[in-house]
Design a protein around this motif. Structure first.
Motif, PDB file in Angstrom:
ATOM      1  N   THR A 176      44.852  40.676  41.813  1.00 41.09           N
ATOM      2  CA  THR A 176      44.544  41.717  42.239  1.00 41.09           C
ATOM      3  C   THR A 176      43.073  40.985  43.266  1.00 41.09           C
ATOM      4  O   THR A 176      42.749  39.964  42.761  1.00 41.09           O
ATOM      5  N   THR A 227      39.575  40.624  45.513  1.00 46.16           N
ATOM      6  CA  THR A 227      38.368  41.678  46.082  1.00 46.16           C
ATOM      7  C   THR A 227      37.291  41.069  46.228  1.00 46.16           C
ATOM      8  O   THR A 227      37.584  39.097  46.294  1.00 46.16           O
ATOM      9  N   SER A 261      45.499  51.405  37.911  1.00 42.69           N
ATOM     10  CA  SER A 261      44.935  52.179  39.416  1.00 42.69           C
ATOM     11  C   SER A 261      42.963  50.999  38.185  1.00 42.69           C
ATOM     12  O   SER A 261      42.187  51.024  38.863  1.00 42.69           O
ATOM     13  N   ILE A 262      42.965  52.004  36.834  1.00 38.93           N
ATOM     14  CA  ILE A 262      41.339  51.572  36.267  1.00 38.93           C
ATOM     15  C   ILE A 262      41.127  49.991  35.999  1.00 38.93           C
ATOM     16  O   ILE A 262      40.448  49.776  36.715  1.00 38.93           O
ATOM     17  N   ASN A 265      42.123  47.501  38.252  1.00 35.47           N
ATOM     18  CA  ASN A 265      42.205  47.098  39.696  1.00 35.47           C
ATOM     19  C   ASN A 265      40.406  47.562  39.592  1.00 35.47           C
ATOM     20  O   ASN A 265      39.376  47.135  41.079  1.00 35.47           O
ATOM     21  N   GLU A 266      40.359  49.246  39.724  1.00 36.40           N
ATOM     22  CA  GLU A 266      39.109  49.240  39.715  1.00 36.40           C
ATOM     23  C   GLU A 266      37.660  48.819  38.943  1.00 36.40           C
ATOM     24  O   GLU A 266      36.873  48.671  39.787  1.00 36.40           O
ATOM     25  N   CYS A 267      38.425  48.395  37.996  1.00 33.74           N
ATOM     26  CA  CYS A 267      37.105  48.221  37.206  1.00 33.74           C
ATOM     27  C   CYS A 267      37.153  46.940  37.441  1.00 33.74           C
ATOM     28  O   CYS A 267      35.606  45.905  37.316  1.00 33.74           O
ATOM     29  N   LYS A 300      37.664  45.145  40.349  1.00 33.29           N
ATOM     30  CA  LYS A 300      36.591  45.074  41.302  1.00 33.29           C
ATOM     31  C   LYS A 300      34.741  45.234  41.393  1.00 33.29           C
ATOM     32  O   LYS A 300      34.340  44.752  41.685  1.00 33.29           O
ATOM     33  N   ALA A 301      35.191  46.552  40.462  1.00 32.72           N
ATOM     34  CA  ALA A 301      33.050  46.441  40.644  1.00 32.72           C
ATOM     35  C   ALA A 301      32.958  45.525  39.600  1.00 32.72           C
ATOM     36  O   ALA A 301      31.516  45.867  40.185  1.00 32.72           O
ATOM     37  N   GLU A 308      34.000  47.607  30.663  1.00 30.20           N
ATOM     38  CA  GLU A 308      33.549  48.624  31.867  1.00 30.20           C
ATOM     39  C   GLU A 308      35.823  49.019  31.337  1.00 30.20           C
ATOM     40  O   GLU A 308      35.995  50.364  31.761  1.00 30.20           O
ATOM     41  N   LEU A 309      36.515  48.845  31.692  1.00 26.67           N
ATOM     42  CA  LEU A 309      38.268  49.130  31.135  1.00 26.67           C
ATOM     43  C   LEU A 309      38.257  49.739  29.635  1.00 26.67           C
ATOM     44  O   LEU A 309      38.978  50.971  30.061  1.00 26.67           O
ATOM     45  N   ARG A 358      36.597  53.159  30.825  1.00 27.74           N
ATOM     46  CA  ARG A 358      37.488  54.506  31.341  1.00 27.74           C
ATOM     47  C   ARG A 358      38.867  54.457  30.963  1.00 27.74           C
ATOM     48  O   ARG A 358      39.163  55.198  30.711  1.00 27.74           O
TER      49      ARG A 358
END
Length: 313
Positions: free
Chosen positions: A93, A95, A136-137, A139-141, A143-144, A168-169, A172
């Motif tokens: 990804t 970011t 989705s998780i 990608n979000e983790c 980037k965060a 983080e992953l 989630r």
């Protein structure tokens, strides 16, 4: 025999054949049903798999069936088999970092479903849970976590970045009963503009270091030149002092013993004669040239000169 030569059929023969045919059909249907039931009543769960059962009457049964031979009620129950072996999932990804630099990061995850929560997973996510949840998780983790670090920290603190993404992953994924066995950062790159800026900074740093070294070399060289000049100055002063002391001593010697100058004149004549004797040319020198004019009044003049200048005082 009836008229016309036709034989007479026995009474009730047609009904018996029909009954026999019906019994045969019933037997065949029963055998087929029995075979169908026997075939569909058992199923095998392969190694590394688990199964759950859907019942047409009560819905999902709250039991997870393990490997081996298992039984179900044909038509009323249907088994659903899950693969619980570890599988990879890759995501790449784009970011932004904390200092607004665009970063391309690649993450690889080894995952599997929680074997004890397969009923919940089938009811809410189905068998393709990884396609629905992980992209989705991840990608979000990613980037965060990347947003917490500057671009240079992503390189110097890559281990810490990987640990933060892993924690983080896992947090989630636990909401979806997905177990993560390993999380790795497989790729990390920056935009072309940032790469050019870093290269220009490195070149500027090298040039500054080279200039600083040149300045240091010039300063050291100037330092040694100053030290050399001071040493030369001290040598000249020492030499002048030596010459002054030598002149004073000579003056004192002349004052005390007027024959000192004649002795020095004889030594000089000896040196001149030695040099001339080694020459291939024939040279004739008089007494004045050899500084042997011992009868002249040179000594008196020198003595008076010494007394006037005060060398011997």
């Amino acid at each position: 025999m009836q008229k016309g030569g036709m034989p007479k059929m026995p009474v009730g023969g047609g009904g018996g054949a029909a009954a026999a045919a019906g019994a045969a059909v019933t037997s065949l249907a029963g055998a087929a049903a029995l075979a169908y039931g026997a075939y569909n009543a058992v199923y095998t769960v392969e190694g590394g798999h688990r199964s759950v059962v859907f019942n047409r009457v009560v819905g999902m049964k709250p039991i997870v069936y393990s490997e081996g031979l298992n039984f179900v009620i044909p038509w009323f129950e249907r088994p659903v088999v899950y693969d619980i072996r570890t599988r990879p999932c890759n995501l790449q990804t784009l970011t932004g970092s904390k200092d607004l630099q665009m970063v391309t990061i690649g993450v690889r995850v080894l995952h599997k479903p929680d074997p004890n929560q397969l009923v919940w997973m089938y009811q809410r996510l189905g068998k393709n849970y990884d396609e629905r949840v992980l992209p989705s998780i991840m990608n979000e983790c990613a980037k965060a976590v990347v947003a917490r670090y500057n671009a240079n920290e992503l390189l110097t603190k890559r281990d810490q970045v990987s640990v933060d993404i892993t924690n983080e992953l896992r947090r989630r994924a636990s909401f979806f009963n997905i177990l993560l066995e390993d999380v790795s950062v497989t790729h990390l790159s920056f935009s072309n503009e940032y790469a050019r800026a870093v290269e220009a900074k490195q070149v500027g740093t090298l040039r500054l270091q080279r200039t600083s070294h040149e300045w240091i070399d010039d300063a050291e060289r100037a330092k040694y030149i100053v030290i050399g000049a001071q040493q030369e100055k001290q040598t000249i002063i020492t030499k002048a002092r030596g010459e002054a002391e030598s002149a004073s001593l000579i003056g004192q010697a002349v004052k005390r013993n007027p024959g000192f100058m004649q002795l020095r004149r004889i030594d000089a004549a000896r040196d001149i004669a030695d040099i001339v004797s080694k020459s291939g040319n024939k040279i004739y020198l008089n007494a004045d040239s050899l500084l042997l004019n011992l009868l002249g009044d040179a000594d008196d003049k020198i003595g008076k000169s010494v007394q006037k200048k005060g060398w011997g005082s």
